[in-house]
Scaffold this motif. Sequence first.
Motif, PDB file in Angstrom:
ATOM      1  N   PRO A  80     137.586  85.386  84.518  1.00 47.01           N
ATOM      2  CA  PRO A  80     136.853  84.109  84.525  1.00 47.01           C
ATOM      3  C   PRO A  80     135.370  84.287  84.878  1.00 47.01           C
ATOM      4  N   GLU A  81     135.040  85.414  85.517  1.00 51.48           N
ATOM      5  CA  GLU A  81     133.649  85.702  85.880  1.00 51.48           C
ATOM      6  C   GLU A  81     132.888  86.383  84.740  1.00 51.48           C
ATOM      7  N   GLY A  82     133.571  86.676  83.624  1.00 57.99           N
ATOM      8  CA  GLY A  82     132.914  87.300  82.480  1.00 57.99           C
ATOM      9  C   GLY A  82     132.854  88.809  82.544  1.00 57.99           C
ATOM     10  N   ILE A  83     133.760  89.433  83.285  1.00 54.95           N
ATOM     11  CA  ILE A  83     133.783  90.880  83.443  1.00 54.95           C
ATOM     12  C   ILE A  83     134.985  91.446  82.693  1.00 54.95           C
ATOM     13  N   PHE A  84     134.724  92.412  81.805  1.00 59.57           N
ATOM     14  CA  PHE A  84     135.767  93.008  80.976  1.00 59.57           C
ATOM     15  C   PHE A  84     136.577  94.027  81.766  1.00 59.57           C
ATOM     16  N   SER A  85     137.810  94.238  81.310  1.00 59.11           N
ATOM     17  CA  SER A  85     138.660  95.301  81.834  1.00 59.11           C
ATOM     18  C   SER A  85     139.662  95.688  80.751  1.00 59.11           C
ATOM     19  N   ILE A  86     140.254  96.845  80.918  1.00 61.80           N
ATOM     20  CA  ILE A  86     141.276  97.349  80.001  1.00 61.80           C
ATOM     21  C   ILE A  86     142.554  97.529  80.799  1.00 61.80           C
ATOM     22  N   VAL A  87     143.667  97.106  80.219  1.00 60.84           N
ATOM     23  CA  VAL A  87     144.976  97.302  80.823  1.00 60.84           C
ATOM     24  C   VAL A  87     145.850  98.012  79.793  1.00 60.84           C
ATOM     25  N   TYR A  88     146.555  99.047  80.240  1.00 57.10           N
ATOM     26  CA  TYR A  88     147.476  99.721  79.329  1.00 57.10           C
ATOM     27  C   TYR A  88     148.850  99.836  79.957  1.00 57.10           C
ATOM     28  N   SER A  89     149.844  99.785  79.092  1.00 56.89           N
ATOM     29  CA  SER A  89     151.236  99.956  79.496  1.00 56.89           C
ATOM     30  C   SER A  89     151.868 100.980  78.571  1.00 56.89           C
ATOM     31  N   LEU A  90     152.720 101.812  79.137  1.00 61.10           N
ATOM     32  CA  LEU A  90     153.408 102.836  78.359  1.00 61.10           C
ATOM     33  C   LEU A  90     154.904 102.575  78.390  1.00 61.10           C
ATOM     34  N   ASP A  91     155.559 102.858  77.267  1.00 60.32           N
ATOM     35  CA  ASP A  91     157.007 102.725  77.203  1.00 60.32           C
ATOM     36  C   ASP A  91     157.651 103.744  78.141  1.00 60.32           C
ATOM     37  N   HIS A  92     158.716 103.346  78.788  1.00 62.45           N
ATOM     38  CA  HIS A  92     159.377 104.233  79.746  1.00 62.45           C
ATOM     39  C   HIS A  92     159.977 105.460  79.073  1.00 62.45           C
ATOM     40  N   ARG A  93     160.102 105.419  77.744  1.00 62.32           N
ATOM     41  CA  ARG A  93     160.643 106.563  76.996  1.00 62.32           C
ATOM     42  C   ARG A  93     159.551 107.357  76.288  1.00 62.32           C
ATOM     43  N   ILE A  94     158.284 107.175  76.657  1.00 57.00           N
ATOM     44  CA  ILE A  94     157.172 107.734  75.887  1.00 57.00           C
ATOM     45  C   ILE A  94     157.309 109.243  75.650  1.00 57.00           C
ATOM     46  N   LYS A  95     157.693 110.000  76.665  1.00 52.56           N
ATOM     47  CA  LYS A  95     157.811 111.451  76.471  1.00 52.56           C
ATOM     48  C   LYS A  95     158.940 111.785  75.505  1.00 52.56           C
ATOM     49  N   ASP A  96     160.014 111.017  75.517  1.00 53.26           N
ATOM     50  CA  ASP A  96     161.093 111.240  74.554  1.00 53.26           C
ATOM     51  C   ASP A  96     160.666 110.838  73.137  1.00 53.26           C
ATOM     52  N   LEU A  97     159.823 109.821  73.040  1.00 62.55           N
ATOM     53  CA  LEU A  97     159.402 109.320  71.735  1.00 62.55           C
ATOM     54  C   LEU A  97     158.346 110.203  71.077  1.00 62.55           C
ATOM     55  N   ILE A  98     157.307 110.567  71.838  1.00 61.09           N
ATOM     56  CA  ILE A  98     156.191 111.292  71.220  1.00 61.09           C
ATOM     57  C   ILE A  98     155.999 112.693  71.791  1.00 61.09           C
ATOM     58  N   GLY A  99     156.789 113.063  72.782  1.00 57.58           N
ATOM     59  CA  GLY A  99     156.717 114.404  73.344  1.00 57.58           C
ATOM     60  C   GLY A  99     155.692 114.533  74.457  1.00 57.58           C
ATOM     61  N   ASP A 100     155.835 115.602  75.209  1.00 57.58           N
ATOM     62  CA  ASP A 100     154.933 115.867  76.339  1.00 57.58           C
ATOM     63  C   ASP A 100     153.492 116.050  75.879  1.00 57.58           C
ATOM     64  N   TYR A 101     153.307 116.823  74.808  1.00 56.51           N
ATOM     65  CA  TYR A 101     151.950 117.143  74.352  1.00 56.51           C
ATOM     66  C   TYR A 101     151.167 115.881  74.012  1.00 56.51           C
ATOM     67  N   PHE A 102     151.751 115.016  73.173  1.00 54.01           N
ATOM     68  CA  PHE A 102     151.026 113.813  72.764  1.00 54.01           C
ATOM     69  C   PHE A 102     150.897 112.804  73.903  1.00 54.01           C
ATOM     70  N   THR A 103     151.876 112.740  74.789  1.00 53.85           N
ATOM     71  CA  THR A 103     151.763 111.869  75.962  1.00 53.85           C
ATOM     72  C   THR A 103     150.601 112.317  76.835  1.00 53.85           C
ATOM     73  N   ASN A 104     150.535 113.604  77.104  1.00 47.83           N
ATOM     74  CA  ASN A 104     149.446 114.142  77.927  1.00 47.83           C
ATOM     75  C   ASN A 104     148.098 113.976  77.240  1.00 47.83           C
ATOM     76  N   THR A 105     148.064 114.189  75.930  1.00 47.47           N
ATOM     77  CA  THR A 105     146.816 114.014  75.178  1.00 47.47           C
ATOM     78  C   THR A 105     146.331 112.573  75.277  1.00 47.47           C
ATOM     79  N   LEU A 106     147.233 111.618  75.082  1.00 42.29           N
ATOM     80  CA  LEU A 106     146.876 110.202  75.152  1.00 42.29           C
ATOM     81  C   LEU A 106     146.335 109.852  76.536  1.00 42.29           C
ATOM     82  N   LEU A 107     147.038 110.242  77.583  1.00 40.70           N
ATOM     83  CA  LEU A 107     146.589 109.933  78.946  1.00 40.70           C
ATOM     84  C   LEU A 107     145.265 110.610  79.268  1.00 40.70           C
ATOM     85  N   ARG A 108     145.114 111.845  78.852  1.00 42.29           N
ATOM     86  CA  ARG A 108     143.859 112.565  79.102  1.00 42.29           C
ATOM     87  C   ARG A 108     142.684 111.867  78.415  1.00 42.29           C
TER      88      ARG A 108
END
Length: 160
Positions: A80-108
Motif C-alpha cells: 500500500p506504500e508503493g514498494i515492490f517485492s517478489i514472493v516465490y513458492s516452490l512445490d514440495h516435490r521440486i527436486k523429484d520433478l526437476i532434479g537437484d541440478y535444476f533446483t539448485n540452479t533456479l535457487l542460485r
Amino acid sequence: MSTHYINVSYTQTSDVQNRNKALEQTFLNIEETLMRVQSWLKPEELRFSVKSDFLNSKQSKSLIKQITTPFAIVSLGCSPEGIFSIVYSLDHRIKDLIGDYFTNTLLRRIYEFTNGDLEGKIHIGSLNSDCFSTISQMIDLAKNNPYHNFSSIDYIDESG
C-alpha cells in the motif's frame, strides 16, 4: 472503485522508484530463468506456465505480475506504500520433478538476481506448495480471463 497500489509507487522517492524498477527487472530475469529451466526438462507436463498481469484485472490491488509453473510460483507485488517485492513458492516435490541440478540452479539464480539493495525485497512464500494444484486453477482462469496467459515451452534436445 479502489485503485491498484502501483499508483502510489509513482509518488515515491527516486530511490524507491529505482529499486522498484530493479525489482521489476529481477522478476523478468527470474521468469526467463524459469522458462529456460523448463526448456531443458523432458516431461511435457513440466514445460508450461501461466503468466498473469494483474494491473487491470480488478482481482488484486497488490499483485502486479505472476508466473505459475508446475514446480514454482513467482509474484511481483506492491505494498500500500508503493514498494515492490517478489514472493516465490516452490512445490514440495521440486527436486523429484526437476532434479537437484535444476533446483539448485533456479535457487542460485534467484539469489544472484536479488543481491545487494534488493536482498530484503524477496520473500519465500512457501517451500511446501502444491504448484500442480495452483497451476490447474490458473489454467482454468486463463481460459476465460485475458489477464492470464497459458504458454508451453519447447524442449531443447542437446543430444543431437
